[in-house]
Design a protein around this motif. Structure first.
Motif: not given
Length: 564
Positions: A219-225, A237-256
């Motif tokens: 799932a981490l691969k499919l979600a491009r994290f 870069p998207l995974g790094e954005s998650v850890l930097a707090g630039d991706v909201g919980p809603g968007a992250l949860a839906r992708s995963m």
């Protein structure tokens, strides 16, 4: 700004898009029509905003327009969404996208959902209207949020993986711990651990023995994290954005959640005559509907279960709840924030497109080729002969050649492989595997070697072996060295003969025996074999059958710029 005469909406300019389409052989003939459809759609998009930015599309506005189009003509809307996906790919690949990675991912998901149409089961799922703040609040309360962040933090600067893209044994314990799983990787028949490991710890030889962990990794691969190469997994870069707090919980949860639901629904489980996938599908669809299943009914069925079906399902539901994919109370329910990804996953699996095990299957280089190799690839030992003629760039790595061969013969890719030059005692090339034990001279890294390195003149040969149990050997012969091909046109199959053998049929002799038995007199054994091979009543296997269009369709995703 000029007006579109048909819609009354502002006309928009899409510099470079039609040329980008025309440069791709599969799309060149339709480039102008595709460009017109996208231009009309974006003209309507521009009409909704005073100052639209067509290189940073608002996913919500795109969704509104696609929904309106679907109400009018669902088929037309699906086609428009498919062309919009091409436009988003164009923006990404040419560096013209000016928005955030998160916005691009969301716009892509919206367009992809629109291109899939509506599945009957997905139509029964109740998707609540949530603001971004409400979606974030719901997602933050789910274990999925914590688990994903923990895994991404653990990947950090990168983790070594095996040649097949799996976690190494000594990393299984830490990765599993991110999901609350008490497990450790160890060699087969390992002695009792004396490092403080709890007695109830599960000892596994591979991460695939922990389906929950394997599904999260996928799932981490499919979600491009994350991206997983031949030797190492890294954050995107998207995974790094998650850890930097630039991706909201809603968007992250839906992708995963979308990726996890696909993994659950697409699992072709043999258990109980293959009924498990259907049961998972039914329970999840109901859990997202207005009439969710009662937990006590599932539990009661498990207590009186004879064949183990309900017991297995009950255990899986508990695991879904451990990740927050469902909540357990009086009813089994999918949280509101995860309903849309569930609907999209059901639609995708219903279309038969859920094949995401392609880590490392990068497309071929988009740069001009130095030369083109015409290869004849033949599966050894089969009569009538089975072969394919294919054109590929001379500078292609052996690892990329592996994916070409898999596509040529419709292999499923879940066995190990190796290349050899110079016979049994010659040089072997494989993916690096730090956990592997090798006799004699260790294999060389196939990712660092090109075709031009091993095939230097016409009639030179290379052997590719797939599945060391069945031992499917393929001989690659360099027939011709041709001029360089235009970017985006290779690999290309030009000819072939013979029906590709099926996976796990016992090698060449086993396959030929099965073809003969399936086409021979009807016996209980041959009937069982025919069912296993997927043959219908009256259907036979033609060992000489070859369909060039099917092979070309399988190769298309490997070409740079492909939208497949």
């Amino acid at each position: 700004m000029a007006k579109n005469s048909k819609s009354g909406a502002p006309a928009v300019a899409l510099p470079g898009f039609t040329d980008w389409l025309a440069a791709q052989p599969a799309l060149a003939g339709d480039a102008a029509d595709i460009g017109t459809v996208v231009q009309n759609f974006l003209s309507r998009y521009a009409d909704l905003a005073p100052d639209p930015d067509l290189t940073n599309l608002d996913p919500a506005r795109v969704a509104v327009l696609l929904d309106d189009a679907a109400d009018f003509d669902p088929e037309m809307a699906a086609g428009c969404a498919e062309f919009l996906l091409m436009y988003l790919d164009f923006l990404r690949e040419t560096g013209r996208w000016t928005g955030t990675e998160e916005a691009l991912a969301l716009a892509h998901d919206v367009a992809y959902h629109g291109a899939q149409g509506t599945d009957d089961d997905a139509a029964g799922i109740v998707i609540p209207s949530l603001s971004a703040a409400d979606a974030d609040a719901q997602a933050e309360g789910l274990p999925l949020w914590d688990h994903t962040l923990a895994l991404l933090r653990w990947v950090g600067a990168g983790r070594n993986v095996t040649g097949t893209g799996l976690l190494r044994r000594n990393d299984i314990r830490a990765a599993a711990g991110c999901l609350g799983i008490n497990a450790v990787g160890a060699a087969k028949r390992a002695p009792i651990l004396e490092d403080g490991t709890p007695e109830d710890c599960v000892v596994v030889q591979s991460m695939n023995q922990l389906p929950r962990l394997a599904n999260h990794w996928q799932a981490l691969k499919l979600a491009r994290f994350i991206t997983v190469g031949s030797t190492r997994a890294r954050l995107t870069p998207l995974g790094e954005s998650v850890l930097a707090g630039d991706v909201g919980p809603g968007a992250l949860a839906r992708s995963m959640a979308f990726a996890l639901f696909v993994g659950i629904l697409a699992d072709g489980d043999w258990f109980a005559a293959g009924l498990m996938p259907e049961l998972r599908h039914s329970v999840l669809a109901a859990a997202g509907s207005a009439d969710p299943p009662r937990l006590d009914a599932v539990s009661a069925a498990a207590r009186t279960d004879v064949i183990g079906l309900a017991t297995r399902l009950h255990a899986e539901i508990i695991e879904w709840a451990d990740d927050g994919l469902v909540t357990l109370g009086e009813f089994v329910q999918v949280p509101g924030v995860l309903r849309d990804p569930l609907a999209r996953a059901i639609g995708l699996v219903a279309e038969g497109d859920a094949d995401f095990d392609t880590a490392g299957a990068d497309r071929l280089p988009a740069t001009p080729s130095a030369a083109t190799y015409q290869l004849k690839v033949q599966v050894d030992g089969i009569r009538p002969p089975v072969w394919r003629r294919v054109e590929v760039p001379a500078e292609l790595s052996l690892n990329a050649v592996h994916y070409v061969i898999q596509s040529l013969f419709d292999w499923e890719g879940y066995h190990m492989h190796a290349f050899r030059v110079g016979g049994r005692h010659g040089t072997t090339y494989q993916l690096p595997d730090p956990d592997a034990f090798a006799w004699g001279e260790p294999a060389k890294d196939e990712t660092a070697v090109t075709l031009a390195d091993v095939l230097k003149r016409e009639k030179d040969k290379l052997v590719y072996e797939y599945d060391f149990g069945d031992s499917w050997e393929h001989t690659l012969t360099l027939e011709k060295v041709l001029p360089a091909a235009a970017p985006g046109t290779l690999p290309r199959c030009t000819a072939g003969r013979g029906l590709a053998p099926q996976e796990d049929t016992g090698g060449p002799w086993g396959w030929m025996d099965k073809v003969e038995a399936a086409n021979g007199p009807v016996t209980p054994e041959s009937e069982e074999l025919r069912v296993w091979l997927g043959l219908h009543d009256g259907e036979t296997l033609d060992p000489t059958e070859f369909n060039l269009a099917d092979v070309e369709r399988a190769l298309k995703p490997l070409r740079p710029g492909s939208t497949s």
